[in-house]
Design a protein around this motif. Structure first.
Motif, short mmCIF file in Angstrom:
data_model
loop_
_atom_site.label_atom_id
_atom_site.label_comp_id
_atom_site.label_asym_id
_atom_site.label_seq_id
_atom_site.Cartn_x
_atom_site.Cartn_y
_atom_site.Cartn_z
N VAL A 364 -6.39 6.32 -4.17
CA VAL A 364 -5.84 4.93 -4.62
C VAL A 364 -4.21 5.06 -4.57
O VAL A 364 -3.61 5.89 -4.26
CB VAL A 364 -5.96 5.00 -6.08
N SER A 365 -3.74 3.73 -4.65
CA SER A 365 -2.27 3.58 -4.43
C SER A 365 -2.04 2.10 -5.19
O SER A 365 -3.04 1.39 -5.22
CB SER A 365 -1.69 3.52 -2.94
N LEU A 366 -0.92 1.86 -5.37
CA LEU A 366 -0.46 0.46 -6.19
C LEU A 366 -0.40 -0.68 -5.20
O LEU A 366 0.13 -0.64 -4.10
CB LEU A 366 0.74 0.63 -6.79
N VAL A 367 -1.36 -1.56 -5.34
CA VAL A 367 -1.36 -2.53 -4.53
C VAL A 367 -1.52 -3.83 -5.09
O VAL A 367 -1.75 -3.85 -6.34
CB VAL A 367 -2.77 -2.65 -3.44
N ASN A 368 -1.28 -4.98 -4.45
CA ASN A 368 -1.17 -6.35 -4.90
C ASN A 368 -2.63 -6.91 -4.99
O ASN A 368 -3.17 -7.10 -3.98
CB ASN A 368 -0.36 -7.27 -4.20
#
Length: 508
Positions: A364-368
């Motif tokens: 996971v990672s922060l995405v739009n």
């Protein structure tokens, strides 16, 4: 010479003599002295002028010990009683009798009893000279009253301490008594708001007939077993509850109402639902693991012969194309094309099986979220008779997901929606922020999902399509579970379907 008149022969009856009056007074005194009630005469200074035998028996004082003494200073009464009696003695000219007064009285041996005092004004001729105070020993009655009060207090404490709501309902369904738990459970501020209210106002209207039928059973059987109902709060909101009741009878055995016990089972229902979901998740996980292992093994075993079939078809195509057979039998090439199509279809199934078996832990990672939606649509060929409408604004918070896995989820959902509209229609994608997640809705105007199968829509190998394996949605649900997100569906047959995907905005 004076003439003396002769006495008349007719004379009035002779008045009682001194002896008769004395005897009458003695008899009256004896009656007073032996009366079963205590009698005490006091003058307006509080001095005791007379006590009878019953007074001596009850108080323990002899006449000689109290006559001539101030009865209010012998310590026989509590201070508040002494003040009251002193005030009455000062108001002697008013002439009113002493009202009945229940007071404690201290006997000579030091123990206290309860007496009921009642006094009347005594006169010497026309002049008030004091009070005659009549006393009755009411200790037993007061002790019985106190025992009853304590018993009621214990019952009240028990009534209020139980964790269930308890109410007494009369024959008209009106609440005549209730405890604080009932008040709190239904969201009221005080008991007064419930007393006098119909008990049916606390139950959802759709359950009225059922609860009435169960009350009738209670009358016949004496009790009604616990049943689940939808109960109402003061603001009209609903909550699940459990009710049981017993008939209430008076001392003569006459039916006068019901005692109802209510329990808020909201937390129990939540726990049951959580347990059910956990069990379903466990079963599903085990099923997915088994299918994944099977899919991996079968996929590799099938891919090799399919490759040979495809190569053989290619070889036959070349030979036929360069021979007279292609002209004499044109359908031969058509069948070779059909073989190629079916091989590709089988390959796709194998690819799905292998993808299903290889779903990895998300990175996971922060995405739009809006960028994932756009990327997903770029990987799907939208038919010309379907209009796609998106409402995914730029102001949504970032989501903490594996972008490639979520893109696959979106692609699967979009493909399902497009395939549900072979005659064309509209496909809408919208997103909104909710608590600690971003929720994306995918809505089509297709055929919808039958109610009989909608609960199985995420099961592996279940499909309603004529061509398909039934792994796309199962894999999508598995991916969402690994992310700590959620995936749901609502559908109305003949109207369309909405898939909802909730993406976490923080680690879960």
């Amino acid at each position: 010479m004076a003439i003396r008149k002769k006495a008349s022969s007719s004379s009035t009856p002779a008045e009682p003599g001194v002896k008769e009056l004395k005897q009458s007074a003695e008899r009256l005194q004896a009656l007073i002295d032996d009366a079963p009630i205590g009698i005490c005469n006091i003058d307006f200074k509080g001095k005791i002028t007379y006590v009878n035998k019953r007074f001596e028996e009850v108080s323990g004082y002899s006449r000689d010990e109290v006559l001539g003494k101030n009865g209010l200073k012998l310590g026989m009464f509590p201070k508040e009683t002494v003040k009251f009696l002193e005030k009455r003695l000062k108001n002697k000219l008013v002439g009113r009798p002493l009202p009945v007064l229940e007071a404690q009285f201290k006997c000579k041996d030091g123990h206290w009893i309860w007496v009921a005092l009642e006094g009347k004004l005594m006169k010497g001729g026309r002049i008030p000279v004091g009070f005659q105070i009549i006393s009755r020993d009411i200790t037993q009655r007061k002790e019985a009253e106190e025992a009853l009060r304590e018993s009621r207090e214990r019952l009240r404490k028990m009534f209020e301490s139980v964790t269930d709501g308890i109410s007494v309902v009369d024959l008209n369904g009106v609440i005549t008594e209730t405890n604080q738990r009932t008040v709190k459970m239904h969201g009221f501020k005080s008991r007064d708001e419930l007393l006098g209210r119909s008990a049916f106002e606390l139950v959802a209207p759709r359950d009225h007939d059922r609860i009435t039928a169960n009350m009738r059973k209670a009358v016949k059987q004496g009790t009604a077993r616990s049943e689940e109902y939808t109960l109402l709060k003061a603001d009209g909101s609903e909550f699940p509850g459990e009710l049981s009741s017993s008939i209430l009878k008076d001392a003569s055995g006459r039916w006068i109402g019901h005692v109802t016990i209510a329990r808020d089972i909201t937390e129990r229902k939540r726990a049951e639902e959580a347990l059910k979901k956990a069990q379903e998740q466990l079963i599903r996980s085990e099923k997915l693991a088994a299918i994944g292992q099977l899919a991996g093994g079968v996929g590799h075993e099938l891919r090799n012969p399919l490759g040979a079939i495809k190569n053989a078809a290619l070889y036959v195509r070349r030979k036929v194309s360069n021979s007279e057979l292609s002209t004499a039998e044109p359908k031969v090439l058509q069948f070779i094309d059909l073989i190629d199509e079916e091989v590709e279809s089988a390959n796709k199934v194998i690819t799905d099986l292998l993808s299903f078996s290889r779903v990895a832990k998300p990175t996971v990672s922060l995405v739009n979220a809006s960028s994932i939606v756009r990327d997903s649509l770029n990987h799907v060929a939208v038919p010309g008779n379907i209009k796609v409408v998106t409402d995914v604004g730029p102001g949504l918070p970032m989501v903490l997901v594996d972008a490639s896995q979520i893109r696959q989820v979106f692609i699967n959902v979009v493909l399902n929606g497009l395939e549900a509209m072979p005659e064309g229609g509209q496909f809408e994608i919208s997103a909104r922020s909710e608590d600690e997640s971003v929720t994306v809705d995918f809505t089509d105007t297709g055929c919808g999902i039958p109610e009989s199968v909608i609960d199985r829509i995420f099961d592996p190998l279940f499909t309603t399509k004529p061509r398909g394996v039934g792994l796309g949605l199962a894999m999508s649900k598995s991916i969402m579970d690994r992310h700590g997100g959620d995936m749901g569906v609502k559908s109305k047959e003949g109207k369309g379907t909405t898939f909802t995907v909730s993406l976490p905005t923080r680690a879960v």
